[in-house]
Design an enzyme around this catalytic site. Structure first.
Site, PDB file in Angstrom:
ATOM      1  N   ARG A  92      45.743  48.612  33.159  1.00 16.83           N
ATOM      2  CA  ARG A  92      45.164  48.715  34.491  1.00 16.83           C
ATOM      3  C   ARG A  92      46.176  48.864  35.621  1.00 16.83           C
ATOM      4  O   ARG A  92      45.950  49.592  36.584  1.00 16.83           O
ATOM      5  CB  ARG A  92      44.379  47.435  34.707  1.00 16.83           C
ATOM      6  CG  ARG A  92      43.134  47.633  35.423  1.00 16.83           C
ATOM      7  CD  ARG A  92      42.334  46.392  35.351  1.00 16.83           C
ATOM      8  NE  ARG A  92      41.237  46.553  34.416  1.00 16.83           N
ATOM      9  CZ  ARG A  92      40.304  45.637  34.240  1.00 16.83           C
ATOM     10  NH1 ARG A  92      40.363  44.511  34.902  1.00 16.83           N
ATOM     11  NH2 ARG A  92      39.328  45.841  33.398  1.00 16.83           N
ATOM     12  N   HIS A 146      41.639  46.633  40.312  1.00 10.07           N
ATOM     13  CA  HIS A 146      40.833  47.428  39.376  1.00 10.07           C
ATOM     14  C   HIS A 146      40.880  48.879  39.841  1.00 10.07           C
ATOM     15  O   HIS A 146      40.666  49.160  41.023  1.00 10.07           O
ATOM     16  CB  HIS A 146      39.391  46.930  39.333  1.00 10.07           C
ATOM     17  CG  HIS A 146      38.634  47.439  38.150  1.00 10.07           C
ATOM     18  ND1 HIS A 146      38.298  48.768  38.011  1.00 10.07           N
ATOM     19  CD2 HIS A 146      38.171  46.815  37.040  1.00 10.07           C
ATOM     20  CE1 HIS A 146      37.644  48.932  36.868  1.00 10.07           C
ATOM     21  NE2 HIS A 146      37.558  47.764  36.258  1.00 10.07           N
ATOM     22  N   GLU A 155      38.352  49.374  26.246  1.00 12.20           N
ATOM     23  CA  GLU A 155      38.782  49.444  27.646  1.00 12.20           C
ATOM     24  C   GLU A 155      40.282  49.639  27.694  1.00 12.20           C
ATOM     25  O   GLU A 155      40.953  49.632  26.652  1.00 12.20           O
ATOM     26  CB  GLU A 155      38.359  48.164  28.397  1.00 12.20           C
ATOM     27  CG  GLU A 155      36.852  48.055  28.560  1.00 12.20           C
ATOM     28  CD  GLU A 155      36.401  46.786  29.252  1.00 12.20           C
ATOM     29  OE1 GLU A 155      37.194  46.165  29.981  1.00 12.20           O
ATOM     30  OE2 GLU A 155      35.239  46.407  29.050  1.00 12.20           O
ATOM     31  N   ARG A 186      46.488  41.350  33.419  1.00 10.51           N
ATOM     32  CA  ARG A 186      45.484  40.952  32.421  1.00 10.51           C
ATOM     33  C   ARG A 186      44.962  42.155  31.632  1.00 10.51           C
ATOM     34  O   ARG A 186      44.645  43.203  32.199  1.00 10.51           O
ATOM     35  CB  ARG A 186      44.310  40.301  33.147  1.00 10.51           C
ATOM     36  CG  ARG A 186      43.157  39.921  32.263  1.00 10.51           C
ATOM     37  CD  ARG A 186      42.076  39.324  33.106  1.00 10.51           C
ATOM     38  NE  ARG A 186      41.585  40.310  34.040  1.00 10.51           N
ATOM     39  CZ  ARG A 186      40.416  40.943  33.912  1.00 10.51           C
ATOM     40  NH1 ARG A 186      39.622  40.677  32.902  1.00 10.51           N
ATOM     41  NH2 ARG A 186      40.028  41.814  34.809  1.00 10.51           N
ATOM     42  N   HIS A 210      40.966  42.774  42.228  1.00 15.92           N
ATOM     43  CA  HIS A 210      39.976  42.446  41.194  1.00 15.92           C
ATOM     44  C   HIS A 210      40.209  41.086  40.563  1.00 15.92           C
ATOM     45  O   HIS A 210      39.258  40.343  40.334  1.00 15.92           O
ATOM     46  CB  HIS A 210      40.048  43.542  40.130  1.00 15.92           C
ATOM     47  CG  HIS A 210      39.040  43.433  39.030  1.00 15.92           C
ATOM     48  ND1 HIS A 210      37.687  43.411  39.271  1.00 15.92           N
ATOM     49  CD2 HIS A 210      39.182  43.356  37.674  1.00 15.92           C
ATOM     50  CE1 HIS A 210      37.034  43.325  38.114  1.00 15.92           C
ATOM     51  NE2 HIS A 210      37.920  43.276  37.142  1.00 15.92           N
TER      52      HIS A 210
HETATM   53  C1  SIN Z   1      35.369  46.337  33.778  1.00 11.92           C
HETATM   54  O1  SIN Z   1      34.255  46.357  33.275  1.00 11.92           O
HETATM   55  O2  SIN Z   1      36.029  47.333  34.022  1.00 11.92           O
HETATM   56  C2  SIN Z   1      35.934  45.017  34.160  1.00 11.92           C
HETATM   57  C3  SIN Z   1      36.340  44.321  32.959  1.00 11.92           C
HETATM   58  C4  SIN Z   1      37.386  43.325  33.292  1.00 11.92           C
HETATM   59  O3  SIN Z   1      37.805  43.223  34.435  1.00 11.92           O
HETATM   60  O4  SIN Z   1      37.836  42.667  32.359  1.00 11.92           O
END
Ligand code: SIN
Length: 573
Positions: free
Chosen positions: A315, A264, A141, A411, A376
């Site tokens: 993010r 998010h 991610e 985060r 988020h």
């Molecule tokens: C996501 O699946 O994009 C969210 C994961 C997260 O917020 O840590």
């Protein structure tokens, strides 16, 4: 009869009503998401009496919606140092490195515990890989330089919650109070002015019976999750009202870094689907963000203008980039393109997201997915040590409601489920090691700890609640969102001060209800976010203000701390 208490200048008026019931426990846990149930399980394993208070059904929580997974160093080619480095980079100079290292290094043991309890993480074999087929599939991610996200398909939170509920339900010494909402903490200094503050439990509204119960224990753990409902658009469910932070603030605990609200980047943009996250794991599998620059042309990739990691950048950078592109083009959304994956592969890796998109008329294998950013995650919270200890004796906080120093100013994806499993373990060990002292210092049989309803009556009309709720969420989105400036923040401050006055009066005059409790908490958290944002004269991580667009090096590792009744101050973390 509904009862209520009155805090006049911070002190509880001592008058127990005969309807008031008082229940005694060794430990109280407020919240039933992953952090709450981990706490209940870990504390329950010591055999003492634990109460879990949760305002809806046990499984109604934010953790259950987590799609991405748990970031943890599992792969032989990954290292703790690299996970620490990625976390510190995403955190933009505000993480507490010791806390980061402790949480990262305690990750594998917490994962082993979850596996031994029956968690089924997805293996490579299940996704059709022939090599190494029994090994867990590790996703990637934003901000991670390695594949290190353990997942259960794209419903990781639901799987962890399932396992935790079973484990907690199996302990006879843990009692779960569903449809019970905590109103406020019971704090000793309110009962005995001048005494050092100690948390003795919580006043709890039994929603089904409309009565208030005083629940007392030597230790109380707040695990109430996030506060997405402070904003108009959020990936969070309706329960995310920031109640832990609000109660801890009213009790006098240190609250840190509330200005760092993570947006998010990719929540589904669709008129009939509310708050549905399109996991960052899609970008981990190569999905690319695109924006439409003219009506007839195909949307084009844009993240290369903002960061070398492009669509997989941290993010905060991606959310701001999307916001900037949407404002520049006047478009209502941007798009995620994962059409390089086959329908078969998408259904295996992202079954839940695939189905949801299909039900909205979007076939991810053929169509672009329209997305927008939404509130988020709260990176700040109740300031705690790595063992969850807050600044008030007997009061602990874990999970999103806490600020351990792991997340800093932004985060790193999937670090929150890790924290929600690790910190409750460390907290429970510390509580257990000191339980004799905690119990000795706890005057739990104090006769005057009951709830008092004063002259409250039934509310004459409920419009204040719905109106103020909507107004807060709207101005927080418009004025305290992804892009901030002093003028907007000051406007928001003026409004929240007025609304707080109205809510205070309403709270004093009328019997307490679950809606009122949530509105009061939302308003408190909104004001904490605004105050934190006004106080931080720089842009860092998730906090961007046009009046101070650069980071101030002197504020590196410096928390914004708010304590009720004191001027805001800064503290090296
Ligand atoms: C996501 O699946 O994009 C969210 C994961 C997260 O917020 O840590």
């Amino acid at each position: 009869m509904l009862q209520r208490n009155l805090f006049i200048e911070g002190f509880l008026i001592l008058e127990a009503k005969k309807e008031n019931s008082i229940l005694h426990f060794d430990h109280i846990v407020i919240g039933s998401g992953l952090a709450g149930l981990s706490s209940a399980l870990q504390l329950g394993r010591f055999g003492r009496k634990v109460a879990v208070i949760t305002k809806r059904a046990i499984d109604e929580c934010n953790s259950k919606l987590a799609q991405g997974g748990v970031a943890c160093v599992i792969d032989a080619l990954d290292t703790f140092d690299e996970h620490v480095r990625d976390t510190l980079t995403a955190g933009a100079g505000l993480c507490n490195e010791k806390a980061v290292r402790a949480i990262v290094e305690n990750g594998p043991a917490a994962i082993d515990d979850m596996i031994s309890l029956g968690t089924e993480f997805t293996t490579r074999g299940e996704l059709g890989y022939k090599d190494d087929s029994t090994a867990f599939d590790l996703g990637r991610e934003g901000g991670h330089h390695k594949r290190r996200i353990l997942h259960a398909g794209d419903i990781t939170g639901a799987e962890l919650e399932r396992v935790m509920i079973n484990a907690v339900r199996a302990l006879p010494n843990v009692q779960v109070f569903e449809y019970h909402i905590a109103i406020d903490l019971v704090i000793s200094s309110r009962v005995e002015p001048g005494a050092p503050a100690r948390c003795l439990g919580a006043y709890v509204l039994d929603i089904d019976h409309s009565s208030v119960v005083t629940m007392l224990a030597p230790t109380t753990v707040l695990a109430t999750g996030g506060a997405g409902k402070v904003y108009l658009y959020t990936s969070n469910p309706d329960i995310a009202c920031g109640s832990g932070v609000a109660m801890a603030y009213r009790a006098g605990a240190k609250i840190a870094n509330m200005e760092f609200i993570q947006f998010h980047p990719t929540v589904l943009y669709h008129p009939n689907v509310r708050s549905f996250l399109i996991s960052e794991a899609l970008r981990g599998e190569g999905a690319v963000l695109k924006c439409r620059y003219s009506r007839d042309a195909e949307p084009q990739e844009f993240m290369q203008k903002y960061h070398p990691m492009k669509s997989l950048a941290p993010r905060d950078i991606v959310a701001r980039a999307i916001d900037a592109e949407m404002k520049a083009t006047g478009e209502d959304c941007v798009y995620l393109d994962i059409r390089h994956m086959t329908e078969e592969a998408l259904k295996l890796r992202f079954p839940n997201i695939f189905e949801k998109c299909l039900s909205a008329g979007i076939n991810m294998a053929k169509d672009l997915i329209p997305v927008v950013p939404a509130a988020h995650f709260v990176c700040g919270g109740i300031k705690t040590s790595i063992t969850g200890q807050s600044s008030i004796a007997g009061l602990y906080a874990v999970g999103e409601t806490a600020c351990t120093g792991l997340h800093g100013a932004n985060r790193l994806a999937s670090n929150s489920l890790l924290e929600a499993m690790v910190v409750p373990r460390l907290a429970a060990q510390e509580i257990n090691a000191h339980f004799a002292e905690l119990k000795a210092a706890y005057p739990g049989d104090h006769a005057a700890l009951g709830w008092y309803c004063g002259n409250a009556t039934d509310a004459d009309e409920l419009i204040l609640i719905s109106h103020n709720w909507d107004e807060i969420r709207r101005f927080m989105w418009d004025y305290v969102g992804i892009y901030r400036n002093n003028k907007r923040l000051e406007r928001a401050k003026d409004r929240i001060v007025l609304i707080q006055k109205e809510i205070d009066k309403y709270y004093r005059d009328f019997y307490v209800t679950a809606d009122l409790v949530e509105l009061r908490n939302i308003a408190t958290v909104a004001e904490l976010i605004i105050d934190g944002a006004l106080a931080r004269h720089e842009s860092r991580g998730a906090h961007f203000t046009a009046d101070y667009p650069a980071p101030d090096p002197s504020l590196e590792c410096v928390d914004t701390v708010i304590v009720r009744g004191q001027p805001i101050f800064y503290e090296k973390n």
